[in-house]
Design a protein around this motif. Structure first.
Motif, PDB file in Angstrom:
ATOM      1  N   SER A  31      27.487  34.252  24.941  1.00  0.00           N
ATOM      2  CA  SER A  31      27.908  35.134  23.851  1.00  0.00           C
ATOM      3  C   SER A  31      28.225  34.292  22.617  1.00  0.00           C
ATOM      4  O   SER A  31      28.468  33.081  22.709  1.00  0.00           O
ATOM      5  N   ILE A  32      28.262  34.945  21.484  1.00  0.00           N
ATOM      6  CA  ILE A  32      28.654  34.263  20.250  1.00  0.00           C
ATOM      7  C   ILE A  32      30.099  33.775  20.375  1.00  0.00           C
ATOM      8  O   ILE A  32      30.450  32.703  19.866  1.00  0.00           O
ATOM      9  N   ASP A  33      30.935  34.515  21.091  1.00  0.00           N
ATOM     10  CA  ASP A  33      32.329  34.099  21.295  1.00  0.00           C
ATOM     11  C   ASP A  33      32.398  32.791  22.084  1.00  0.00           C
ATOM     12  O   ASP A  33      33.258  31.950  21.825  1.00  0.00           O
ATOM     13  N   ARG A  50      27.199  25.111  10.123  1.00  0.00           N
ATOM     14  CA  ARG A  50      26.620  25.360  11.439  1.00  0.00           C
ATOM     15  C   ARG A  50      27.593  26.072  12.371  1.00  0.00           C
ATOM     16  O   ARG A  50      27.386  26.107  13.579  1.00  0.00           O
ATOM     17  N   PHE A  51      28.635  26.659  11.801  1.00  0.00           N
ATOM     18  CA  PHE A  51      29.505  27.534  12.575  1.00  0.00           C
ATOM     19  C   PHE A  51      28.605  28.600  13.186  1.00  0.00           C
ATOM     20  O   PHE A  51      27.694  29.106  12.514  1.00  0.00           O
ATOM     21  N   PRO A  52      28.775  28.934  14.469  1.00  0.00           N
ATOM     22  CA  PRO A  52      27.828  29.843  15.130  1.00  0.00           C
ATOM     23  C   PRO A  52      27.509  31.126  14.368  1.00  0.00           C
ATOM     24  O   PRO A  52      26.358  31.557  14.353  1.00  0.00           O
ATOM     25  N   ASN A  53      28.473  31.736  13.705  1.00  0.00           N
ATOM     26  CA  ASN A  53      28.189  32.956  12.937  1.00  0.00           C
ATOM     27  C   ASN A  53      27.354  32.684  11.686  1.00  0.00           C
ATOM     28  O   ASN A  53      26.825  33.615  11.087  1.00  0.00           O
ATOM     29  N   ILE A  57      19.236  33.498  12.904  1.00  0.00           N
ATOM     30  CA  ILE A  57      19.045  34.197  14.182  1.00  0.00           C
ATOM     31  C   ILE A  57      18.282  33.325  15.176  1.00  0.00           C
ATOM     32  O   ILE A  57      18.724  33.188  16.326  1.00  0.00           O
ATOM     33  N   PRO A  58      17.158  32.683  14.780  1.00  0.00           N
ATOM     34  CA  PRO A  58      16.468  31.828  15.757  1.00  0.00           C
ATOM     35  C   PRO A  58      17.324  30.649  16.243  1.00  0.00           C
ATOM     36  O   PRO A  58      17.313  30.322  17.431  1.00  0.00           O
ATOM     37  N   ASP A  59      18.084  30.019  15.334  1.00  0.00           N
ATOM     38  CA  ASP A  59      18.944  28.906  15.742  1.00  0.00           C
ATOM     39  C   ASP A  59      20.050  29.378  16.672  1.00  0.00           C
ATOM     40  O   ASP A  59      20.391  28.713  17.651  1.00  0.00           O
ATOM     41  N   CYS A  60      20.618  30.544  16.376  1.00  0.00           N
ATOM     42  CA  CYS A  60      21.685  31.088  17.212  1.00  0.00           C
ATOM     43  C   CYS A  60      21.134  31.452  18.590  1.00  0.00           C
ATOM     44  O   CYS A  60      21.763  31.149  19.609  1.00  0.00           O
ATOM     45  N   GLU A  61      19.979  32.067  18.636  1.00  0.00           N
ATOM     46  CA  GLU A  61      19.376  32.435  19.922  1.00  0.00           C
ATOM     47  C   GLU A  61      19.069  31.192  20.751  1.00  0.00           C
ATOM     48  O   GLU A  61      19.278  31.170  21.958  1.00  0.00           O
ATOM     49  N   SER A  62      18.572  30.161  20.096  1.00  0.00           N
ATOM     50  CA  SER A  62      18.288  28.908  20.801  1.00  0.00           C
ATOM     51  C   SER A  62      19.564  28.320  21.391  1.00  0.00           C
ATOM     52  O   SER A  62      19.594  27.881  22.542  1.00  0.00           O
TER      53      SER A  62
END
Length: 177
Positions: A31-33, A50-53, A57-62
């Protein structure tokens, strides 16, 4: 299977680590949390690029689909590079680049108050100029990180410019009006 099912004790036995808070598996998806928890544990700031939020979208999904060790290693690498003076990673981790004479978020490392006095035109004549502070005041400044020092000094200057007599004395050494 139990470790991958979220059993934290089995995660420790199997992968050699305790799942961070908000993380339920080693392999993900996370999860993002979970990502935010690791980011905070590493010591980077929410203002970091580069804070997750803040990730695309592609970087976060990776990142969400990486294992916990890879996520932590990536985030620790960003912080380590930032603390070693890499301007790009200072932005990524802290959301700001350290002033030229700083190599850390700690004020004691670089004389932060002097830097921001100069930048924000808080004159050395002010009653709160770093050279005029007593020991407990300098110790309090030493506890601030770069961002907190900057916000504090910007607040004093703004208040002085808005007519606060005490802050005009602190900042400029005189009451303008």
């Amino acid at each position: 299977m139990e470790a991958d099912g979220g059993d934290k004790d089995k995660g420790l036995e199997c992968y050699g680590l305790v799942y961070p808070e908000n993380c339920d598996s080693y392999h993900g998806p996370h999860s993002i949390d979970c990502l935010i928890t690791i980011w905070e544990e590493v010591g980077c700031e929410h203002k970091g690029y580069r804070f997750p939020n803040n990730l695309t979208i592609p970087d976060c999904e990776s990142m969400k689909n990486s294992n916990l060790t890879a996520i932590r290693d990536n985030m620790e690498g960003v912080k380590s590079a930032a603390d070693d003076g890499n301007d790009d990673h200072q932005l990524n981790c802290y959301g700001l680049v350290f002033p030229d004479n700083c190599d850390s978020m700690r004020t004691t490392q670089c004389g932060m108050p002097y830097h921001y006095l100069e930048i924000k035109r808080l004159f050395g004549e002010g009653t709160k100029a770093p050279v005029k502070l007593v020991k407990n005041e300098t110790e309090a400044l030493d506890l601030l990180n770069v961002e907190a020092a900057r916000e504090n000094m910007e607040g004093v200057k703004s208040s002085a410019d808005d007519g606060n007599d005490d802050h005009q004395l602190n900042c400029y050494g005189l009451s303008e009006f």
